[in-house]
Design an enzyme around this catalytic site. Structure first.
Site, mmCIF file in Angstrom:
data_model
loop_
_atom_site.group_PDB
_atom_site.id
_atom_site.type_symbol
_atom_site.label_atom_id
_atom_site.label_comp_id
_atom_site.label_asym_id
_atom_site.label_seq_id
_atom_site.Cartn_x
_atom_site.Cartn_y
_atom_site.Cartn_z
ATOM 1 N N HIS A 62 -8.771 -6.351 -34.093
ATOM 2 C CA HIS A 62 -8.974 -7.576 -34.859
ATOM 3 C C HIS A 62 -10.232 -8.291 -34.407
ATOM 4 O O HIS A 62 -10.566 -8.305 -33.235
ATOM 5 C CB HIS A 62 -7.762 -8.505 -34.768
ATOM 6 C CG HIS A 62 -7.339 -8.880 -33.385
ATOM 7 N ND1 HIS A 62 -6.670 -8.008 -32.543
ATOM 8 C CD2 HIS A 62 -7.467 -10.035 -32.691
ATOM 9 C CE1 HIS A 62 -6.401 -8.613 -31.402
ATOM 10 N NE2 HIS A 62 -6.891 -9.852 -31.466
ATOM 11 N N HIS A 110 -12.073 -11.890 -34.172
ATOM 12 C CA HIS A 110 -11.903 -13.338 -34.198
ATOM 13 C C HIS A 110 -13.161 -13.930 -34.820
ATOM 14 O O HIS A 110 -14.277 -13.615 -34.374
ATOM 15 C CB HIS A 110 -11.783 -13.901 -32.773
ATOM 16 C CG HIS A 110 -10.568 -13.467 -32.038
ATOM 17 N ND1 HIS A 110 -9.461 -14.277 -31.890
ATOM 18 C CD2 HIS A 110 -10.287 -12.322 -31.377
ATOM 19 C CE1 HIS A 110 -8.554 -13.653 -31.175
ATOM 20 N NE2 HIS A 110 -9.027 -12.456 -30.853
#
Length: 112
Positions: free
Chosen positions: A98, A100
């Site tokens: 992922h 950010h």
């Protein structure tokens, strides 16, 4: 699979979704570190950035979505930071790759 982000993708766990593409999902972080803190993930499970980088086309989709999130959230012009934590020593707590997207305030360097 007992992956929190996979459960968000399937709808089993709720998420505050801000964008969704065919192969990506972007949602607000539940513990934001900046006024804008959105996570962009591939819908396909990759445990970390290194695994995601092995699929250049999907990595390109994730990074393109990062740019769209920055535009939508109003931080593209003022500046934003993109962070991939890879491994527990780097602060990765959910082992699904992922990015950010952080913005909306000054971001000091080096990060701490």
């Amino acid at each position: 699979m007992d992956c929190l982000f996979c459960k968000m993708i399937s709808g089993e766990v709720p998420a505050e979704v801000v964008r969704e593409g065919e192969r990506t999902l972007a949602f607000r972080d539940i513990n934001p570190q900046a006024p804008v803190h959105v996570l962009v993930i591939p819908k396909e499970h990759h445990p970390n950035f290194a695994s995601l980088a092995a699929d250049p086309a999907l990595l390109a989709e994730v990074t393109a979505e990062v740019g769209r999130v920055a535009e939508d959230e109003g931080v593209a012009e003022s500046g934003y930071r993109v962070v991939f934590n890879t491994g527990s020593g780097a602060g990765q707590t959910v082992f699904h790759a992922h990015a950010h997207v952080l913005g909306g305030r000054g971001l000091n360097w080096p990060p701490g």
